[in-house]
Design an enzyme around this catalytic site. Sequence first.
Site, PDB file in Angstrom:
ATOM      1  N   GLU A 147      -4.295  -6.581   1.263  1.00  0.00           N
ATOM      2  CA  GLU A 147      -3.239  -5.978   2.075  1.00  0.00           C
ATOM      3  C   GLU A 147      -3.421  -4.466   2.247  1.00  0.00           C
ATOM      4  O   GLU A 147      -2.647  -3.662   1.705  1.00  0.00           O
ATOM      5  CB  GLU A 147      -1.863  -6.315   1.484  1.00  0.00           C
ATOM      6  CG  GLU A 147      -1.588  -7.817   1.532  1.00  0.00           C
ATOM      7  CD  GLU A 147      -0.184  -8.216   1.109  1.00  0.00           C
ATOM      8  OE1 GLU A 147       0.563  -7.338   0.615  1.00  0.00           O
ATOM      9  OE2 GLU A 147       0.170  -9.389   1.275  1.00  0.00           O
ATOM     10  N   GLU A 159      -3.423 -16.136   1.035  1.00  0.00           N
ATOM     11  CA  GLU A 159      -2.257 -15.946   0.165  1.00  0.00           C
ATOM     12  C   GLU A 159      -0.987 -16.411   0.846  1.00  0.00           C
ATOM     13  O   GLU A 159      -0.762 -16.140   2.029  1.00  0.00           O
ATOM     14  CB  GLU A 159      -2.110 -14.476  -0.240  1.00  0.00           C
ATOM     15  CG  GLU A 159      -1.002 -14.250  -1.276  1.00  0.00           C
ATOM     16  CD  GLU A 159      -0.870 -12.800  -1.696  1.00  0.00           C
ATOM     17  OE1 GLU A 159      -1.914 -12.155  -1.950  1.00  0.00           O
ATOM     18  OE2 GLU A 159       0.269 -12.304  -1.765  1.00  0.00           O
TER      19      GLU A 159
END
Length: 521
Positions: A264, A368
């Site tokens: 991220e 994820e």
Amino acid sequence: MRSTRMMTASSSVPVLLILFCFAGVSLGDEQLPCLPRQYGGTSFVCVCNATYCDTLPTPQVPPEGQFLVYTSDLSGSRFNKSQGAFSAFRSGASREAVEVVLDTRVRYQTILGWGGAFTDAAAANILSLSQPAQDNLLRSYFSSSGLEYNIGRVNMGGCDFSWRPYTYDDVEGDVDLQSFALQPEDLQYKIPVIKSAAAMAARPLILFASPWTAPPWMKTNNDYIGYGQLLPEMYQPWADYFVKFLDSYALENITFWGVTAQNEPSDGYIPFFSFNCMGWTPAQQTAWVGEHLGPTLRAHGYHDLKLMILDDQRIELPLWAEEVLTDSIAGQYVDGIAVHWYWDAMSSAHRLNTTHHLFPDVFILATEACEGLTGSAMALGSWERLEHYAHDIIDDMNNWVTGWVDWNLALDMEGGPNWANNFVDAVVIVNKETDEFYKNPMFYALGHFSKFVQAGAERLDVTSSDLQVIQVTAFVNPDQTFVVVLLNRSEEEVEVTVNVEERGTMFLNMPPRSLLTALFL
């Protein structure tokens, strides 16, 4: 207040069977049913412990002309198995039936597989159980009597699902990484659990690693968290850090299939971000991958390691991929694009389709997903969370994604441990006080895909006459078995016809709020 009362589900459990299993009596390859327990959710969890756990043996596919059906639903079914025969006639269903048409000649992406993350928290929770209960948990995920996962994600250094913030070299200014060392979280927790899972796995287990942050002294803000990026003068030491990590795990006899460049990367551009992060723009990632990470991995023998970019929300696509992959230097080192699911409701899956067609030789992998970021972190027995998972997987598969990797393999009763108090839900919840673990409905959502769709499968062309009622995706495995997965999120039973050229028609009655997998030759 949570109730620990055992409930009676429509998929009733024979009392004699329970007694046999708690006495340690082997029942061979027979499918063992769920032991349901209600915690006040819309459905129930399935309880496992040191002496009993429900199973899903590898199916024996019936001869051509017949099919197997596995059903899970809100009313109580979990992988309930039935068998039927194809009809040579399409007529027979009501006018309200949803028609599904499968074209086995039109094929799309090849599937890499399915899995979850060996985080520090997951490993600690698994190891908090007795050895027999640990074995039952790992078998549930990886063995031939479980979901047959074949992918594992590993955090490179600390993440929020650690009990402390750390990296592998927190010695200020150690640009030569002389103090680099794996930590107790690796040596005492993740590595033993990974090795146990690999030993039980029915399919070869492939691993990829993801970093959350560089050591604070390499960053603009000198911190694990918050608004901070990698200092330009640390681009090469940070690439060397990847090699040190891969080499260190290799000394423990663990080899990685892939890495992501950064977990991220948008998080490190958010002021006051509360857990481990490091920010990158596409331009920064392009420069670092092309000039440092890619060449460094190749120079140290990691030619076959799969390098994935993004590892963030699909709303960043296709722009992130366009900037990195159209660069002639960086693009040559990149194999895949990793995506997370958290903002999927705000961005169409068409972004995945567009990205694939721009870069057809670069795979897309969902890396994820978890529930509990909004509302209550824990929702034991939530059927809605199964539906969210199944919907997202089908949406991803139908838009060129090659696999789906869940977040933590196991969390505790609070949704941790998590040093930043970022508690969430998980597919499996561990209760170390009672030496039990609980399979949430999300476990069964994943199993409807992972158990039946093998690595190397190809997605097939399939249509539904009413996508508002029935979502569907389909595959053909390397062994030429066909798999169709259907989701009914409506409150009504739905008649479905599945028409397959050269085989005939399956007539199915899908219960309200149900997930179904059909398997045939």
